[in-house]
Design a protein around this motif. Structure first.
Motif: not given
Ligand SMILES: Nc1ncnc2c1ncn2[C@@H]1O[C@H](COP(=O)(O)OP(=O)(O)OP(=O)(O)O)[C@@H](O)[C@H]1O
Length: 407
Positions: A215-216, A247-250, A347-350
């Protein structure tokens, strides 16, 4: 263009490709027929190195608009066809010049190409035989053989003569899908859709891969990528989109305490997953929208560390292209307005405050070995959703002119 009754489509670089030529011409002709489906009265005929489209009363402007985007067509010539007889050619030439704006400063010349050698007048004689009646009909015209504003061209073939004064540049490149298949890493940004279009223009069949972190990242972010794929499908007919759950990998990467390596780790994982999907789909390369120096992950050092995660070639059509030019192309091909919608990319979220521009490969490999990435990658590949996206309406969004300067 009321005197125009057909279009000549001249094919570009494929003429270099000896034995593949007839296959290439067939592919272009199928593509042309597909984009002309909404224009049932238009009729297509294929000949060595070119194609003819009889307008059959369909709007010439509308036909040009769709044909301009068919990969492999170098230029489009709106022509008036007559019998290869002097009086008919003169009448058509006078009519065609009559469509132009003429004032005291307008210059012109006649250029005749005689492909049919039995035509009774030489090219040289024809320049005068056609030029004189045109000058009589439009006394304001002046002849300039070096840099005329209007170049009236006459092409005489066995059975037909073609009279024209305009050459409209088209997209060029290679016929769609004629150079093999590659996988495009498609974000929701400005660059990767442009990289995809450029690859398609060079004859690649493109399948898209998008990494989604629900959900990110929201459903809207995914819909945006579906819409971008639909624009690309406007050029190719149909495009497959693989949506990978990331999601899991991030989340696993966030536990490493290596914030400044986050982007490098994510990109390497993306490449690994994309490589697996490419193997399944028989894709021979990966394509990204990277452009040298644009952000921290696109320094030469970062690209080097990232691309070691795959053995497939990575094609970066935009690697040496500046942002302004990329934006201009995005606008022309109809992806820009979608790309700038605000929905977030995974990616931008992280992105950390200070991502490294010079990642150390030894440390990266160590971090990766602690995480046991392989089963997570397997799961992501297994859970990938595959969508087949068709063009909403062929080439509807690409309504602006193709810019000659890019080619
Ligand atoms: N969520 C994603 N899904 C698929 N590919 C991605 C994703 N995020 C990034 N990429 C790929 O990595 C490349 C570099 O991404 P990055 O965000 O660093 O650069 P960018 O220049 O902003 O690219 P873009 O405008 O295409 O997003 C993208 O061009 C794209 O090919």
């Amino acid at each position: 263009m009321q005197n125009i009754d057909r279009l000549i489509l001249r094919l570009g670089e494929i003429t270099l490709k000896g034995k593949n030529r007839s296959r290439f011409e067939k592919t272009i002709s199928e593509h042309v027929r597909a984009v002309l489906r909404p224009y049932p009265k238009a009729h297509v005929r294929r000949e060595y190195g070119r194609m003819y489209v009889e307008t059959g009363g369909e709007s010439v402007e509308a036909l040009i608009q769709v044909l301009k985007n068919v990969f492999g067509i170098m230029d489009i010539i709106p022509v008036k066809q007559t019998l290869p007889q002097l009086d008919e050619i003169i009448a058509a030439a006078v009519e065609l010049i009559g469509e132009q704006q003429i004032d005291q400063l307008t210059t012109f010349k006649v250029s005749v190409k005689r492909v049919w050698k039995e035509f009774p007048h030489s090219s040289q004689d024809m320049n005068h035989l056609v030029g004189s009646p045109v000058l009589r009909a439009y006394p304001l015209l002046k002849v300039d053989v070096r840099q005329p504003q209007i170049e009236l061209r006459v092409e005489i073939r066995d059975g037909a003569a073609y009279i024209y004064s305009e050459l409209i540049p088209a997209v060029g490149g290679f016929p769609r899908g004629s150079n093999g298949k590659a996988m495009l890493l498609l974000s929701g940004g400005i660059d990767s859709p442009v990289a995809g279009w450029q690859s398609m223009r060079r004859g690649l069949e493109v399948e898209c891969i998008h990494f989604h972190s629900y959900p990110f990242t929201s459903e809207r972010a995914k819909e945006k990528v579906v819409d971008l794929t639909r624009v690309l499908a406007g050029y190719a007919g149909v495009v497959k989109l693989h949506v990978v759950p990331f999601t899991e990998i991030q989340t696993a990467f966030t536990t490493t305490g290596q914030d400044n390596l986050m982007i490098t780790l994510m990109r390497r994982a993306m490449l690994r997953i994309a490589t697996r999907i490419a193997e399944q789909q028989k894709g021979l390369a990966l394509i990204t929208g990277e452009s040298l120096g644009q952000v921290a992950s696109q320094t030469l050092s970062s690209m080097n560390a990232i691309e070691r995660a795959t053995e497939l070639p990575i094609l970066r059509p935009l690697v040496m292209t500046g942002k302004d030019e990329i934006i201009q192309i995005a606008k022309e091909i109809g992806t820009y307005d979608l790309s700038i919608l605000p929905y977030e990319d995974c990616c931008t979220l992280f992105i950390p405050k200070s991502p490294t521009t010079n990642p150390n490969l030894r440390i990266i490999e160590k971090v990766e070995s602690f995480l046991e990435l392989t089963p997570m990658i397997e799961r992501a590949v297994e859970q990938t959703e595959v969508l087949t996206i068709e063009a909403g309406s062929p080439l509807q969004l690409a309504s602006t002119a193709i810019n000659e300067d890019w080619f």
